[in-house]
Scaffold this active site. Sequence first.
Site, short mmCIF file in Angstrom:
data_model
loop_
_atom_site.label_atom_id
_atom_site.label_comp_id
_atom_site.label_asym_id
_atom_site.label_seq_id
_atom_site.Cartn_x
_atom_site.Cartn_y
_atom_site.Cartn_z
CG ASP A 111 9.82 -9.25 -8.32
OD1 ASP A 111 9.90 -10.30 -8.10
OD2 ASP A 111 10.90 -8.42 -8.28
CE LYS A 125 11.04 -11.71 -1.75
NZ LYS A 125 11.65 -11.95 -3.05
CG MET A 162 9.57 -1.01 -0.91
SD MET A 162 10.71 -2.31 -0.55
CE MET A 162 12.36 -1.40 -0.30
#
Length: 269
Positions: A40, A62, A173
Site C-alpha cells: 500500500d 490507493k 482518514m
Amino acid sequence: MSGETPRGAVTLVGGGPGAADLMTVRARDALAAADVVYHDRLAPTDDLPAWAPRAELVDVGKRPGHHRVPQEEIGRMLVSAARAGRVVVRLKGGDPYVFARGGEEVAACRAAGVSVTVVPGISSAFAVPAAAGIPVTARGVSKACTVISGHDPLTEEELAGLVGLGGTVVVLMGVGTLGHTVSGLQRRGMAPTTPTAIVEQGFGAAQRTTIASLSEVLSAAAGRGIGAPAVLVIGDVVALAAREPGTGEAAVERPGMRHVRDLAATAVG
C-alpha cells in the site's frame, strides 16, 4: 512466524505507522520469505527491496479519490499468485484489520481455498497520537477511546453517539471530512472548548502537530495547510501533549485555548 511459510499461501502483514523499527519481527520474517509483495501507499516501503530481496514488488496503493487498482482486483491478484505456488505478502500500513480492508482480502482468499494468515501491526490510531505526546486514555482524564473512520461523513446518529459516550475520539482518514466532523460534534453538544489535535505525517520527517480548541481547529488547519495523512484526536487528553515535543513537531495555539492549558495543569498537578 513459526516454521517455514508454505508456498501457495498469502500473509497479510501490518507494517505499522511508517517507521521501519516499529515493524514486528514476524512482519520482517514474512517479507524475507516472500516471492511477491503487494504493498500500500502508506506501508513502510523505503527499505522494502532489502527486506524482501527475492520478491517482486507491486504497488497497489490507493490515493484519496483515486483507486488505481480496485479492491476486488487486489483480491484476485492475491489468489492468482498463491494458486501459482508463490509465497505472497500483502503489506499494509498500520494493522490489516483497522480500516485497512484486511477482512475483505482474507475473505477473498478463504473463498478461493487459499491459505491465509494475518500478522498484526501497530495501528496509527494509537501510535501517531503517542508520537505527538498524546495518550489516548489517561487516568482521571479519559477512560474510553473511540476510533472511527472519517472517510465518509458521519451520520447524525453516529455524531450523537460519540458525544454521548465521552472520552477520546480518534479519527483516521478524516482530513476530507474535517469540517463535517467538527461542526457535527458541536451541533450535537460537544463543548467548543474541547482540546483537539491534528497530527500529520506521523513518524515521518515532516511530522507536525496542530493543537486548537474544537471551535478553532478548522481555522488552524486552514492556516497551516493541513493535509493527509493525518490523525485527528479530540478530547481532554490532548491537553497532556508536550508543548514543545522533542521529535520535531510544531504545535500552534489558537484563541480560546486557556481551557486546554488549565486541563494540562490539573492533570499533572
